[in-house]
Design a protein around this motif. Structure first.
Motif, PDB file in Angstrom:
ATOM      1  N   SER A  92      24.215  24.245  17.956  1.00  0.00           N
ATOM      2  CA  SER A  92      23.008  23.443  17.695  1.00  0.00           C
ATOM      3  C   SER A  92      23.350  22.185  16.905  1.00  0.00           C
ATOM      4  O   SER A  92      22.777  21.122  17.153  1.00  0.00           O
ATOM      5  CB  SER A  92      21.936  24.272  16.985  1.00  0.00           C
ATOM      6  OG  SER A  92      22.388  24.703  15.729  1.00  0.00           O
ATOM      7  N   SER A  93      24.309  22.269  15.981  1.00  0.00           N
ATOM      8  CA  SER A  93      24.749  21.071  15.259  1.00  0.00           C
ATOM      9  C   SER A  93      25.471  20.112  16.198  1.00  0.00           C
ATOM     10  O   SER A  93      25.272  18.901  16.150  1.00  0.00           O
ATOM     11  CB  SER A  93      25.674  21.436  14.101  1.00  0.00           C
ATOM     12  OG  SER A  93      24.979  22.125  13.101  1.00  0.00           O
ATOM     13  N   SER A  95      24.994  19.634  19.275  1.00  0.00           N
ATOM     14  CA  SER A  95      24.041  18.959  20.166  1.00  0.00           C
ATOM     15  C   SER A  95      23.462  17.684  19.554  1.00  0.00           C
ATOM     16  O   SER A  95      22.960  16.822  20.278  1.00  0.00           O
ATOM     17  CB  SER A  95      22.918  19.903  20.581  1.00  0.00           C
ATOM     18  OG  SER A  95      22.079  20.197  19.480  1.00  0.00           O
ATOM     19  N   GLN A  96      23.539  17.547  18.237  1.00  0.00           N
ATOM     20  CA  GLN A  96      23.040  16.348  17.565  1.00  0.00           C
ATOM     21  C   GLN A  96      23.975  15.148  17.748  1.00  0.00           C
ATOM     22  O   GLN A  96      23.615  14.020  17.425  1.00  0.00           O
ATOM     23  CB  GLN A  96      22.849  16.624  16.084  1.00  0.00           C
ATOM     24  CG  GLN A  96      21.809  17.673  15.798  1.00  0.00           C
ATOM     25  CD  GLN A  96      21.745  18.009  14.313  1.00  0.00           C
ATOM     26  OE1 GLN A  96      22.079  17.192  13.459  1.00  0.00           O
ATOM     27  NE2 GLN A  96      21.314  19.219  14.009  1.00  0.00           N
ATOM     28  N   TYR A  97      25.175  15.401  18.266  1.00  0.00           N
ATOM     29  CA  TYR A  97      26.186  14.348  18.430  1.00  0.00           C
ATOM     30  C   TYR A  97      26.381  14.025  19.910  1.00  0.00           C
ATOM     31  O   TYR A  97      27.483  13.972  20.416  1.00  0.00           O
ATOM     32  CB  TYR A  97      27.494  14.787  17.769  1.00  0.00           C
ATOM     33  CG  TYR A  97      27.328  15.032  16.291  1.00  0.00           C
ATOM     34  CD1 TYR A  97      27.380  13.976  15.388  1.00  0.00           C
ATOM     35  CD2 TYR A  97      27.074  16.314  15.800  1.00  0.00           C
ATOM     36  CE1 TYR A  97      27.195  14.197  14.032  1.00  0.00           C
ATOM     37  CE2 TYR A  97      26.890  16.537  14.449  1.00  0.00           C
ATOM     38  CZ  TYR A  97      26.949  15.469  13.566  1.00  0.00           C
ATOM     39  OH  TYR A  97      26.764  15.677  12.226  1.00  0.00           O
ATOM     40  N   ASP A  98      25.246  13.783  20.585  1.00  0.00           N
ATOM     41  CA  ASP A  98      25.257  13.581  22.033  1.00  0.00           C
ATOM     42  C   ASP A  98      25.172  12.112  22.456  1.00  0.00           C
ATOM     43  O   ASP A  98      24.996  11.805  23.623  1.00  0.00           O
ATOM     44  CB  ASP A  98      24.114  14.365  22.678  1.00  0.00           C
ATOM     45  CG  ASP A  98      22.745  13.868  22.242  1.00  0.00           C
ATOM     46  OD1 ASP A  98      22.646  12.970  21.368  1.00  0.00           O
ATOM     47  OD2 ASP A  98      21.747  14.385  22.790  1.00  0.00           O
ATOM     48  N   SER A 100      22.812   9.988  21.545  1.00  0.00           N
ATOM     49  CA  SER A 100      21.447   9.457  21.535  1.00  0.00           C
ATOM     50  C   SER A 100      21.111   8.733  20.234  1.00  0.00           C
ATOM     51  O   SER A 100      20.208   7.903  20.209  1.00  0.00           O
ATOM     52  CB  SER A 100      20.429  10.566  21.804  1.00  0.00           C
ATOM     53  OG  SER A 100      20.512  11.568  20.815  1.00  0.00           O
ATOM     54  N   ASP A 101      21.829   9.023  19.155  1.00  0.00           N
ATOM     55  CA  ASP A 101      21.616   8.363  17.871  1.00  0.00           C
ATOM     56  C   ASP A 101      22.834   7.497  17.571  1.00  0.00           C
ATOM     57  O   ASP A 101      23.915   8.015  17.260  1.00  0.00           O
ATOM     58  CB  ASP A 101      21.428   9.409  16.771  1.00  0.00           C
ATOM     59  CG  ASP A 101      21.131   8.808  15.409  1.00  0.00           C
ATOM     60  OD1 ASP A 101      21.332   7.584  15.212  1.00  0.00           O
ATOM     61  OD2 ASP A 101      20.710   9.571  14.521  1.00  0.00           O
ATOM     62  N   LYS A 104      25.265   8.125  14.626  1.00  0.00           N
ATOM     63  CA  LYS A 104      26.093   9.333  14.567  1.00  0.00           C
ATOM     64  C   LYS A 104      27.266   9.215  15.535  1.00  0.00           C
ATOM     65  O   LYS A 104      27.158   8.553  16.567  1.00  0.00           O
ATOM     66  CB  LYS A 104      25.280  10.579  14.943  1.00  0.00           C
ATOM     67  CG  LYS A 104      24.214  10.933  13.943  1.00  0.00           C
ATOM     68  CD  LYS A 104      23.509  12.205  14.362  1.00  0.00           C
ATOM     69  CE  LYS A 104      22.453  12.589  13.339  1.00  0.00           C
ATOM     70  NZ  LYS A 104      21.757  13.825  13.725  1.00  0.00           N
ATOM     71  N   LYS A 126      24.808   7.450  25.338  1.00  0.00           N
ATOM     72  CA  LYS A 126      23.553   7.713  26.052  1.00  0.00           C
ATOM     73  C   LYS A 126      23.472   6.842  27.307  1.00  0.00           C
ATOM     74  O   LYS A 126      23.686   5.638  27.260  1.00  0.00           O
ATOM     75  CB  LYS A 126      22.373   7.420  25.137  1.00  0.00           C
ATOM     76  CG  LYS A 126      21.040   7.752  25.762  1.00  0.00           C
ATOM     77  CD  LYS A 126      19.892   7.548  24.815  1.00  0.00           C
ATOM     78  CE  LYS A 126      18.595   7.917  25.518  1.00  0.00           C
ATOM     79  NZ  LYS A 126      17.472   7.760  24.623  1.00  0.00           N
ATOM     80  N   GLY A 135      27.894  16.155  23.043  1.00  0.00           N
ATOM     81  CA  GLY A 135      27.039  17.045  22.274  1.00  0.00           C
ATOM     82  C   GLY A 135      27.089  18.488  22.715  1.00  0.00           C
ATOM     83  O   GLY A 135      26.199  19.273  22.378  1.00  0.00           O
ATOM     84  N   ARG A 136      28.124  18.867  23.445  1.00  0.00           N
ATOM     85  CA  ARG A 136      28.221  20.246  23.930  1.00  0.00           C
ATOM     86  C   ARG A 136      29.674  20.589  24.235  1.00  0.00           C
ATOM     87  O   ARG A 136      30.526  19.719  24.336  1.00  0.00           O
ATOM     88  CB  ARG A 136      27.376  20.452  25.175  1.00  0.00           C
ATOM     89  CG  ARG A 136      27.879  19.648  26.369  1.00  0.00           C
ATOM     90  CD  ARG A 136      27.037  19.815  27.633  1.00  0.00           C
ATOM     91  NE  ARG A 136      25.806  19.072  27.500  1.00  0.00           N
ATOM     92  CZ  ARG A 136      24.597  19.554  27.768  1.00  0.00           C
ATOM     93  NH1 ARG A 136      24.457  20.766  28.228  1.00  0.00           N
ATOM     94  NH2 ARG A 136      23.536  18.821  27.612  1.00  0.00           N
TER      95      ARG A 136
END
Length: 186
Positions: A92-93, A95-98, A100-101, A104, A126, A135-136
């Motif tokens: 889950s952490s 996935s925050q590094y995909d 999109s932000d 990060k 992105k 992110g995976r």
């Protein structure tokens, strides 16, 4: 790109593409690409252009030589990698590094090891071609040379020998180019 193992490995396609383009467009493209994608000296670039010329004109094992020359032009191994880390990172952490932000980093995990691919945001960010892996842990998809979301999973136990070889090539490719920032934990 298909998920068929008959079409060659994804790694071969990725590393030979610059040579195919250089052959079609001309050796000057290879020189421009080399200059724009690296900090190489003009002598190193001249040597690579000669390699491209020789590969393009040679009929003997042209595909293998093209892949080698293409890999050197496209993305040379990094010489400034940090020591690998094994910090635990939950799925889950991760996935925050995909991508999109933009504030990060972008992470891709292979066989549980997390690589920081931020230097290649133009490929993994992105909306980019390989963002599906960001992110995976997408080991299965990498091994299958698949860009299908359902294949971008960590369980690669169903891969056949050819696909495992492809996955191992990708792992080796990443190890030489991206910092290892952690490992995926349950």
């Amino acid at each position: 790109m298909s998920n068929s193992s008959n079409s060659g490995s994804w790694y071969e396609t990725l590393t030979s593409t610059p040579i195919l383009i250089a052959t079609a467009v001309g050796v000057s493209f290879a020189a421009i690409f080399a200059v724009s994608s690296s900090n190489k000296t003009s002598e190193q670039i001249k040597t690579q252009v000669k390699e491209v010329t020789n590969v393009a004109s040679s009929n003997t094992d042209a595909r293998g030589k093209a892949a080698q020359a293409g890999a050197s032009i496209m993305s040379a191994p990094s010489t400034d990698l940090a020591p690998p880390k094994d910090d635990p990172i939950s799925a889950s952490s991760l996935s925050q590094y995909d991508g999109s932000d933009p504030s990060k980093p972008i992470y891709v995990a292979i066989k549980g090891r997390v690589f920081d691919v931020t230097p290649k945001a133009e490929m993994y960010g992105k909306g980019k071609g390989y963002n599906i892996f960001a992110g995976r842990d997408a080991s299965k998809g990498l091994g299958m040379s698949s860009l299908n979301l359902e294949d971008a999973i960590s369980d690669y136990s169903s891969l056949n020998e050819t696909q495992m070889n492809t996955l191992n090539q990708w792992e080796s490719f990443f190890e030489k180019r991206y910092n290892i920032v952690g490992k995926v934990v349950p």
